[in-house]
Scaffold this motif. Structure first.
Motif: not given
Length: 408
Positions: A1-8
């Motif tokens: 699962m991607k982290s929120v930071t990676e997505r951002f």
């Protein structure tokens, strides 16, 4: 699962700056990101994820229990502000911020300093994401998008969390006041919703400005300056006369809290014709109306002085204070406040000195208060966001879902 930071960090690389031209339904960059998000939602199992021709992304997560739980919505917007370039965003990750100045751009000597932005001092030891000093960052509202997407991924991986129908939307053109223009509330299907579009960690907002856009056109007469006496009418000077009729202390730079303002956003023209653009803001509806009446009074008086038709005034209401629609269902604020506390954050309930899609949606039958993303200094090159604040926003979204489930 991607982290929120990676997505951002991925989402901010898309140029989704909105266009103030009213004829533009959406922009290519917004449409591109919308399609990316719809694809990601489908990959996470939200089979009905779609993008319509106007750039709205919608998707639903069906209830996983037969218990009667209200259908909840979570909304963020795709676009970034026209106030600052949003193309070629190069986010900088500052790990373990030590305090002091952050050099955003050494060539241009652009520095993010706690001297100018004291809130930085509270993030010592945290990781921050900043701009490179040449563009905005786009945390408004790609942080909200990343937080919602990460929460969806978590819920799909933790099916033990019971929930009712969950509704998700990403809207275009919020920054130019048109994010709700084509929003299909019935298709969205939520009883209540939350925009994830606020600022610093802990913010929870259900009051916003009443808002209007204003255009004043000033007609002059151009004559060769060598023979202009008694003939020339300088529209630029007349426009200045209009500006000086407004209270000097009722501007954004001189107001806070519940204080309203007149904000001159654009001044263009020449001797022959000059145009002023203002935005007018006030929390109190009566005061808001008086501000508009004041603009009309000034226009009338200056036309009496300089001749009928010299000044023309156009006022368009943009949105109204959502408080009127939220207070009858105040439990949606109470549940959000409880969720913020339960994830270890101190709630900061404050009025929005601005507006969100939720302001208009609340008047369209979908009460929609606003929750923090964690960002600071939106719309400019000094924008930044702490990564832990984004993580907490994800936690809040999940906790709200859990609270509604336990109360059902």
């Amino acid at each position: 699962m991607k982290s929120v930071t990676e997505r951002f960090l991925e989402y901010v690389t898309y140029d989704t700056q909105s266009d103030e031209d009213a004829s533009v339904i959406t922009t290519p960059g917004q449409q591109e990101l919308a399609k990316i998000l719809a694809g990601e939602l489908k990959a996470m199992g939200l089979d009905d994820a779609s993008v319509d021709e106007k750039g709205y992304v919608m998707a639903h997560l069906p209830a996983n229990t037969t218990r009667q739980i209200p259908s909840l919505g979570f909304i963020a917007h795709l676009d970034t502000s026209p106030d600052m370039p949003g193309k070629g965003v190069k986010p900088q990750l500052i790990e373990n911020y030590e305090g002091g100045d952050i050099i955003l751009n050494s060539e241009q000597n652009i520095i993010l300093s706690p001297h100018d932005f004291p809130e930085l001092r509270s993030y010592r030891g945290k990781s921050l994401i900043t701009t490179d000093g040449t563009t905005l960052l786009g945390a408004d509202d790609k942080a909200g998008i990343a937080e919602i997407m990460t929460a969806i991924d978590y819920l799909q991986s933790h099916r033990e969390i019971m929930h009712g129908k969950l509704c998700f939307a990403f809207t275009p053109n919020e920054e130019v006041g048109r994010g709700a223009d084509y929003f299909d509330v019935r298709r969205f299907g939520a009883e209540f919703a939350y925009t994830i579009d606020g600022g610093s960690i802990g913010e929870l907002e259900y009051e916003n400005f009443n808002a209007a856009g204003v255009k004043i056109k000033v007609k002059g007469r151009n004559v060769h300056p060598g023979s202009a006496k008694g003939k020339m009418i300088n529209a630029i000077l007349l426009a200045q006369e209009f500006i000086l009729q407004l209270p000097k202390d009722e501007t954004p730079a001189n107001t806070e809290g519940y204080e309203g303002f007149y904000h001159l956003t654009d001044f263009q023209g020449n001797v022959e014709e000059t145009t002023l653009k203002y935005i007018v803001r006030d929390f109190d509806l009566t005061s808001f109306q008086k501000r508009k009446e004041n603009l009309q009074r000034i226009t009338n008086e200056l036309n009496e002085k300089h001749g009928t038709g010299t000044f023309s005034l156009e006022i368009k209401d943009q949105y109204f204070n959502m408080k009127e629609k939220i207070e009858p269902v105040k439990h949606i604020i109470e549940n959000a406040e409880k969720a913020i506390k339960e994830v270890g954050v101190v709630p900061d309930i404050r009025p929005i000195r601005g507006g969100t899609d939720g302001a208009r949606l609340s008047f369209m039958g979908l009460p929609t208060p606003n929750i923090f993303t964690g960002g600071h200094n939106f719309h400019g090159k000094f924008e930044f966001i702490p990564t832990f604040a984004m993580e907490k926003a994800v936690d809040v979204i999940i906790k709200i879902v859990e609270i509604y489930s336990t109360k059902a």
